[in-house]
Design an enzyme around this catalytic site. Structure first.
Site, PDB file in Angstrom:
ATOM      1  CG  ASN A   8      -1.675   1.239   1.462  1.00 22.23           C
ATOM      2  OD1 ASN A   8      -1.783   2.067   0.553  1.00 22.23           O
ATOM      3  ND2 ASN A   8      -2.234   1.405   2.658  1.00 22.23           N
ATOM      4  CD1 TRP A   9       3.650   1.070  -2.790  1.00 22.57           C
ATOM      5  CD2 TRP A   9       4.096   2.484  -4.477  1.00 22.57           C
ATOM      6  NE1 TRP A   9       4.635   0.509  -3.568  1.00 22.57           N
ATOM      7  CE2 TRP A   9       4.923   1.349  -4.608  1.00 22.57           C
ATOM      8  CE3 TRP A   9       4.189   3.502  -5.427  1.00 22.57           C
ATOM      9  CZ2 TRP A   9       5.849   1.201  -5.649  1.00 22.57           C
ATOM     10  CZ3 TRP A   9       5.102   3.363  -6.477  1.00 22.57           C
ATOM     11  CH2 TRP A   9       5.927   2.225  -6.574  1.00 22.57           C
ATOM     12  CE  LYS A  10       0.000   3.329   4.703  1.00 19.17           C
ATOM     13  NZ  LYS A  10       0.014   3.444   6.140  1.00 19.17           N
ATOM     14  CG  HIS A  95      -5.753   1.977   5.257  1.00 21.19           C
ATOM     15  ND1 HIS A  95      -5.340   2.938   6.143  1.00 21.19           N
ATOM     16  CD2 HIS A  95      -4.727   1.119   5.128  1.00 21.19           C
ATOM     17  CE1 HIS A  95      -4.091   2.656   6.525  1.00 21.19           C
ATOM     18  NE2 HIS A  95      -3.701   1.556   5.918  1.00 21.19           N
ATOM     19  CD  GLU A  97      -2.787   5.589   6.769  1.00 20.60           C
ATOM     20  OE1 GLU A  97      -2.735   5.643   5.527  1.00 20.60           O
ATOM     21  OE2 GLU A  97      -1.883   5.085   7.474  1.00 20.60           O
ATOM     22  CD  GLU A 163      -3.377  -2.383   7.406  1.00 20.96           C
ATOM     23  OE1 GLU A 163      -2.255  -2.588   6.941  1.00 20.96           O
ATOM     24  OE2 GLU A 163      -4.029  -1.367   7.156  1.00 20.96           O
ATOM     25  N   GLY A 169       2.674   2.293  10.664  1.00 18.66           N
ATOM     26  CA  GLY A 169       3.676   3.342  10.504  1.00 18.66           C
ATOM     27  C   GLY A 169       4.432   3.690  11.772  1.00 18.66           C
ATOM     28  CB  SER A 201       5.184  -1.874  11.997  1.00 20.12           C
ATOM     29  OG  SER A 201       4.843  -0.515  12.237  1.00 20.12           O
ATOM     30  N   GLY A 222       2.847  -1.186   4.223  1.00 23.22           N
ATOM     31  CA  GLY A 222       2.882   0.229   3.864  1.00 23.22           C
ATOM     32  C   GLY A 222       4.299   0.667   3.551  1.00 23.22           C
ATOM     33  N   GLY A 223       4.958   1.305   4.534  1.00 20.28           N
ATOM     34  CA  GLY A 223       6.279   1.905   4.332  1.00 20.28           C
ATOM     35  C   GLY A 223       7.277   1.002   3.632  1.00 20.28           C
TER      36      GLY A 223
HETATM   37  P1  PGA Z   1       2.934   0.300   7.552  1.00 19.67           P
HETATM   38  O1  PGA Z   1       1.461   0.547   6.964  1.00 19.67           O
HETATM   39  O2  PGA Z   1       3.432  -1.002   6.983  1.00 19.67           O
HETATM   40  O3  PGA Z   1       3.734   1.485   7.091  1.00 19.67           O
HETATM   41  O4  PGA Z   1       2.804   0.224   9.047  1.00 19.67           O
HETATM   42  C1  PGA Z   1       0.580  -0.514   6.773  1.00 19.67           C
HETATM   43  C2  PGA Z   1      -0.713  -0.013   6.195  1.00 19.67           C
HETATM   44  O5  PGA Z   1      -1.187   1.066   6.574  1.00 19.67           O
HETATM   45  O6  PGA Z   1      -1.321  -0.690   5.342  1.00 19.67           O
END
Ligand code: PGA
Length: 241
Positions: A8-10, A95, A97, A163, A169, A201, A222-223
């Site tokens: 997930n590149w956000k 998600h 966010e 999640e 993050g 994470s 994500g990251g």
């Molecule tokens: P993260 O994000 O791996 O940077 O913690 C995961 C996500 O939000 O899907």
């Protein structure tokens, strides 16, 4: 079950980021291994380009969100049909966010998941408790409600991503026992053939032990999905089908 490793590149990535995916594919010797599914969900602006460029490389492309309606007067929004048209195979919905930044409720998430299915794509439905809810020992109850209210009524295929909000993050992850407990619980609430991803994470360091837990059928990353080296290590840490 074939594991799914989803990136997930956000809101990260301009056109030049295509080189990161090319490096990833080079690390796979030209095509991702076929005993696991590899998915990248870039920003919507890159979906069409990535889908066209990587169609033959066993990497799938997905969206990060969609509107619940197929078309209409919704300035700035994108429908699931549009994502399908651009070449997406999956769409992340709900998600944390999106739930936090756009006040999305479980009912909105369910409507989006159903829109994704109507467009012929596979929804990845996200659930997870906040830090406060975990401290109050309400994690199972909160996730149970999210599942009850966010999952589509009937569907051949969908994916659930657990999640924990506090793990996203932050570099923090639940204990392996806590992940195992939650995934056992989620499995008890859904079918045996539904893939359950862990997200929050995930890194090259912790991927193998997390992906080895029962009922963890992949990861939402994500990251660490932004860097070809890291994402490659995580994909390879999954046990193939
Ligand atoms: P993260 O994000 O791996 O940077 O913690 C995961 C996500 O939000 O899907």
């Amino acid at each position: 079950m074939k594991p799914l490793i989803a990136g997930n590149w956000k809101m990260n990535g301009l056109g030049e980021a295509i080189s990161e995916v090319q490096s990833l594919i080079a690390k796979f010797d030209g095509s991702a291994p076929d005993d696991r599914d590899v998915l990248i969900c870039p920003p919507a602006t890159l979906i069409g380009r990535f889908a066209a460029e990587f169609a033959d490389e066993a990497i799938q492309i997905g969206g990060q969100d969609c509107h619940a309606k197929e078309s209409g007067a919704h300035t700035g929004d994108i429908s699931a049909a549009m994502l399908a048209d651009a070449g997406a195979a999956y769409v992340i919905v709900g998600h944390s966010e999106r739930r936090a930044d756009h006040d999305e409720l479980n009912a909105d998430v369910k409507a989006k998941a159903e829109a994704v299915l109507s467009a012929g794509l596979i929804p990845i439905i996200c659930v997870g408790e906040t830090e406060k809810e975990r401290k109050e020992e309400r994690a199972l109850e909160v996730v149970g409600t999210q599942l009850k209210e966010s999952l589509p009524e009937t569907a051949d295929e969908f994916v659930i991503a657990y999640e924990p909000v506090w793990a996203i993050g932050t570099g923090l992850t639940p204990t392996l026992n806590d992940i195992a407990e939650m995934h056992r619980f989620i499995r008890s609430q859904t079918r045996e053939d539904i893939r359950l991803l862990y997200g929050g994470s995930v890194s090259p360091t912790n991927a193998a032990e997390i992906l080895a837990i029962d009922h963890v059928n992949g990861a939402l990353v994500g990251g660490a999905s932004l860097k070809a080296d890291d994402f490659h290590s995580i994909v390879m840490a999954a046990k193939g089908a």
